[in-house]
Write a protein that holds these residues in place. Structure first.
Motif, PDB file in Angstrom:
ATOM      1  N   ILE A  21     -76.671  44.771  31.194  1.00  0.00           N
ATOM      2  CA  ILE A  21     -76.979  43.557  30.436  1.00  0.00           C
ATOM      3  C   ILE A  21     -76.625  43.809  28.979  1.00  0.00           C
ATOM      4  O   ILE A  21     -77.317  44.570  28.283  1.00  0.00           O
ATOM      5  CB  ILE A  21     -78.466  43.177  30.581  1.00  0.00           C
ATOM      6  N   TRP A  22     -75.542  43.242  28.509  1.00  0.00           N
ATOM      7  CA  TRP A  22     -75.128  43.339  27.119  1.00  0.00           C
ATOM      8  C   TRP A  22     -74.038  42.312  26.854  1.00  0.00           C
ATOM      9  O   TRP A  22     -73.457  41.744  27.769  1.00  0.00           O
ATOM     10  CB  TRP A  22     -74.640  44.745  26.754  1.00  0.00           C
ATOM     11  N   PHE A  23     -73.796  42.095  25.563  1.00  0.00           N
ATOM     12  CA  PHE A  23     -72.744  41.174  25.134  1.00  0.00           C
ATOM     13  C   PHE A  23     -71.796  41.931  24.220  1.00  0.00           C
ATOM     14  O   PHE A  23     -72.211  42.701  23.361  1.00  0.00           O
ATOM     15  CB  PHE A  23     -73.337  39.983  24.383  1.00  0.00           C
ATOM     16  N   ALA A  24     -70.475  41.716  24.439  1.00  0.00           N
ATOM     17  CA  ALA A  24     -69.468  42.388  23.625  1.00  0.00           C
ATOM     18  C   ALA A  24     -68.276  41.470  23.428  1.00  0.00           C
ATOM     19  O   ALA A  24     -67.998  40.594  24.252  1.00  0.00           O
ATOM     20  CB  ALA A  24     -69.019  43.697  24.284  1.00  0.00           C
ATOM     21  N   ASP A  28     -63.936  44.928  22.674  1.00  0.00           N
ATOM     22  CA  ASP A  28     -64.889  46.017  22.906  1.00  0.00           C
ATOM     23  C   ASP A  28     -65.424  46.042  24.330  1.00  0.00           C
ATOM     24  O   ASP A  28     -66.239  46.907  24.656  1.00  0.00           O
ATOM     25  CB  ASP A  28     -66.070  45.894  21.936  1.00  0.00           C
ATOM     26  N   TYR A  29     -65.004  45.112  25.167  1.00  0.00           N
ATOM     27  CA  TYR A  29     -65.581  45.002  26.513  1.00  0.00           C
ATOM     28  C   TYR A  29     -65.261  46.229  27.364  1.00  0.00           C
ATOM     29  O   TYR A  29     -66.139  46.797  28.021  1.00  0.00           O
ATOM     30  CB  TYR A  29     -65.065  43.739  27.197  1.00  0.00           C
ATOM     31  N   SER A  30     -63.986  46.659  27.376  1.00  0.00           N
ATOM     32  CA  SER A  30     -63.585  47.786  28.218  1.00  0.00           C
ATOM     33  C   SER A  30     -64.286  49.074  27.798  1.00  0.00           C
ATOM     34  O   SER A  30     -64.679  49.891  28.644  1.00  0.00           O
ATOM     35  CB  SER A  30     -62.064  47.970  28.170  1.00  0.00           C
ATOM     36  N   ASN A  32     -67.296  49.372  26.399  1.00  0.00           N
ATOM     37  CA  ASN A  32     -68.686  49.302  26.861  1.00  0.00           C
ATOM     38  C   ASN A  32     -68.780  49.522  28.359  1.00  0.00           C
ATOM     39  O   ASN A  32     -69.721  50.170  28.852  1.00  0.00           O
ATOM     40  CB  ASN A  32     -69.280  47.941  26.492  1.00  0.00           C
ATOM     41  N   LEU A  33     -67.831  48.980  29.106  1.00  0.00           N
ATOM     42  CA  LEU A  33     -67.834  49.151  30.560  1.00  0.00           C
ATOM     43  C   LEU A  33     -67.636  50.611  30.945  1.00  0.00           C
ATOM     44  O   LEU A  33     -68.323  51.136  31.830  1.00  0.00           O
ATOM     45  CB  LEU A  33     -66.741  48.278  31.169  1.00  0.00           C
ATOM     46  N   GLN A  34     -66.720  51.295  30.268  1.00  0.00           N
ATOM     47  CA  GLN A  34     -66.489  52.715  30.531  1.00  0.00           C
ATOM     48  C   GLN A  34     -67.694  53.557  30.123  1.00  0.00           C
ATOM     49  O   GLN A  34     -68.025  54.551  30.793  1.00  0.00           O
ATOM     50  CB  GLN A  34     -65.236  53.186  29.795  1.00  0.00           C
ATOM     51  N   GLU A  35     -68.358  53.159  29.051  1.00  0.00           N
ATOM     52  CA  GLU A  35     -69.547  53.887  28.615  1.00  0.00           C
ATOM     53  C   GLU A  35     -70.666  53.776  29.658  1.00  0.00           C
ATOM     54  O   GLU A  35     -71.349  54.767  29.946  1.00  0.00           O
ATOM     55  CB  GLU A  35     -70.028  53.342  27.273  1.00  0.00           C
ATOM     56  N   ASP A  36     -70.843  52.605  30.254  1.00  0.00           N
ATOM     57  CA  ASP A  36     -71.847  52.435  31.302  1.00  0.00           C
ATOM     58  C   ASP A  36     -71.548  53.335  32.499  1.00  0.00           C
ATOM     59  O   ASP A  36     -72.458  53.959  33.075  1.00  0.00           O
ATOM     60  CB  ASP A  36     -71.892  50.974  31.753  1.00  0.00           C
ATOM     61  N   GLU A  37     -70.267  53.410  32.879  1.00  0.00           N
ATOM     62  CA  GLU A  37     -69.886  54.253  34.013  1.00  0.00           C
ATOM     63  C   GLU A  37     -70.129  55.726  33.710  1.00  0.00           C
ATOM     64  O   GLU A  37     -70.616  56.484  34.569  1.00  0.00           O
ATOM     65  CB  GLU A  37     -68.406  54.020  34.344  1.00  0.00           C
ATOM     66  N   LYS A  38     -69.848  56.153  32.482  1.00  0.00           N
ATOM     67  CA  LYS A  38     -70.081  57.540  32.097  1.00  0.00           C
ATOM     68  C   LYS A  38     -71.576  57.872  32.082  1.00  0.00           C
ATOM     69  O   LYS A  38     -71.990  58.968  32.475  1.00  0.00           O
ATOM     70  CB  LYS A  38     -69.470  57.810  30.724  1.00  0.00           C
ATOM     71  N   ILE A  39     -72.390  56.920  31.619  1.00  0.00           N
ATOM     72  CA  ILE A  39     -73.846  57.145  31.593  1.00  0.00           C
ATOM     73  C   ILE A  39     -74.389  57.318  33.005  1.00  0.00           C
ATOM     74  O   ILE A  39     -75.175  58.230  33.284  1.00  0.00           O
ATOM     75  CB  ILE A  39     -74.546  55.984  30.864  1.00  0.00           C
TER      76      ILE A  39
END
Length: 235
Positions: A21-24, A28-30, A32-39
Motif C-alpha cells: 500500500i503506497w503511492f508513487a 518512481d513506481y518500478s 518502489n516495486l523492486q524495493e518491496d520484492e527485496k524486503i
C-alpha cells in the motif's frame, strides 16, 4: 471460455486488498516495486538462516508493506504458536522481544531510508489451518516424509474442518468449502498427473464470494510437485 485467473487478483477491490500500500509517481513506481520484492526476500532468507528468529516467526503467510511520507510499516503474519504464548516464562518472553528488536535493527540497516523510518510488526494468526499456505506447507511436509499424498490431503481438510468448528472470541469461522489439488509425479510415477479433493461449495466465478487461494511448489525425490488450495469463506 475456460480461461484461468488468479482468484485473489480477480477480487482485488471487493473482498481482497493489496499486500503493498503506497503511492508513487510513474518514474518512481518500478523502484518502489523492486524495493518491496527485496524486503520480502530478505525477510524470508533471514528467517530461514537465523535459528532463533525462525522459532518465533515460522510459517509466514503474508507480508504487508505500507509506505508513508515518514514511516514504512511492515506487517508479518505468522502461524507460530510460540509468539505471544501466555504460558511462557518471563525469560523466554524477554528473549523473544530481544530477537524481534534485533531483527528490526538488521532490517533497518539493510534498507536504510534517509526520509523514512521503518517499523516492524509481527502478528500471530489465531487459526493457522484456516490459511491455505499453512495447509500447503503441512501437505508438503507430509509428502516429503513419505506419507501418501491422498492421506495428507484428507488430513489437511480435516484440520481445516476442525478449525471451522472452533470458536474464536465467541464467533464461529464460516468456511463453506475447500478444494486441495496436487500435481506432478505423484508416488514417483513416470507420468505426471493431477489429483484433487473438494468438500463443500466453491463459487470461483462469484466476485462477492471471499475466496482465499495459495499456489505452492516443493521438491521431492521424483521431482517438483505443485499444490493449489482454494478456501471459500462466507461472510
Amino acid at each position: 471460455m475456460a480461461q484461468k485467473i488468479n482468484p485473489l487478483g480477480f477480487r482485488l477491490g471487493t473482498t481482497q486488498s493489496h499486500h503493498s500500500i503506497w503511492f508513487a509517481k510513474p518514474k518512481d513506481y518500478s523502484a518502489n516495486l523492486q524495493e518491496d520484492e527485496k524486503i520480502r526476500d530478505y525477510i524470508k532468507n533471514y528467517v530461514q538462516k537465523n535459528i532463533n528468529i525462525s522459532s518465533i516467526v515460522e510459517g509466514i503467510t503474508r507480508i504487508e508493506i505500507q509506505k508513508g511520507i515518514e514511516v514504512t510499516q511492515i506487517k508479518i503474519y505468522t502461524a507460530s504458536s510460540k509468539l505471544g504464548n501466555q504460558n511462557q516464562s518471563r525469560e523466554k518472553k524477554e528473549l523473544q522481544r530481544n530477537e524481534i528488536q534485533e531483527f528490526q535493527r538488521n532490517l533497518r540497516k539493510e534498507f536504510y531510508c534517509v526520509n523514512r523510518k521503518l517499523n516492524l510488526t509481527i502478528t500471530r494468526l489465531r487459526q493457522p489451518y484456516r490459511n491455505p499456505k499453512i495447509l500447503a506447507e503441512f501437505i508438503s511436509n507430509q509428502v516429503t516424509n513419505r506419507v501418501s499424498f491422498r492421506k495428507a490431503m484428507k488430513k489437511a481438510i480435516e484440520l481445516n474442518e476442525k478449525t471451522n468448528n472452533e470458536k474464536t472470541n465467541n464467533e464461529k469461522t464460516n468456511i463453506k468449502g475447500i478444494r486441495v489439488q496436487i500435481a506432478g509425479r505423484l508416488d514417483g510415477k513416470d507420468i505426471a498427473r493431477v489429483e484433487s479433493i473438494q468438500k463443500g461449495r466453491l463459487p470461483l466465478q462469484t466476485i462477492r464470494a471471499k475466496i482465499d487461494y495459495c499456489s505452492y511448489s516443493f521438491q521431492t525425490i521424483s521431482g517438483v510437485l505443485g499444490i493449489k488450495i482454494w478456501i471459500f469463506i462466507d461472510e
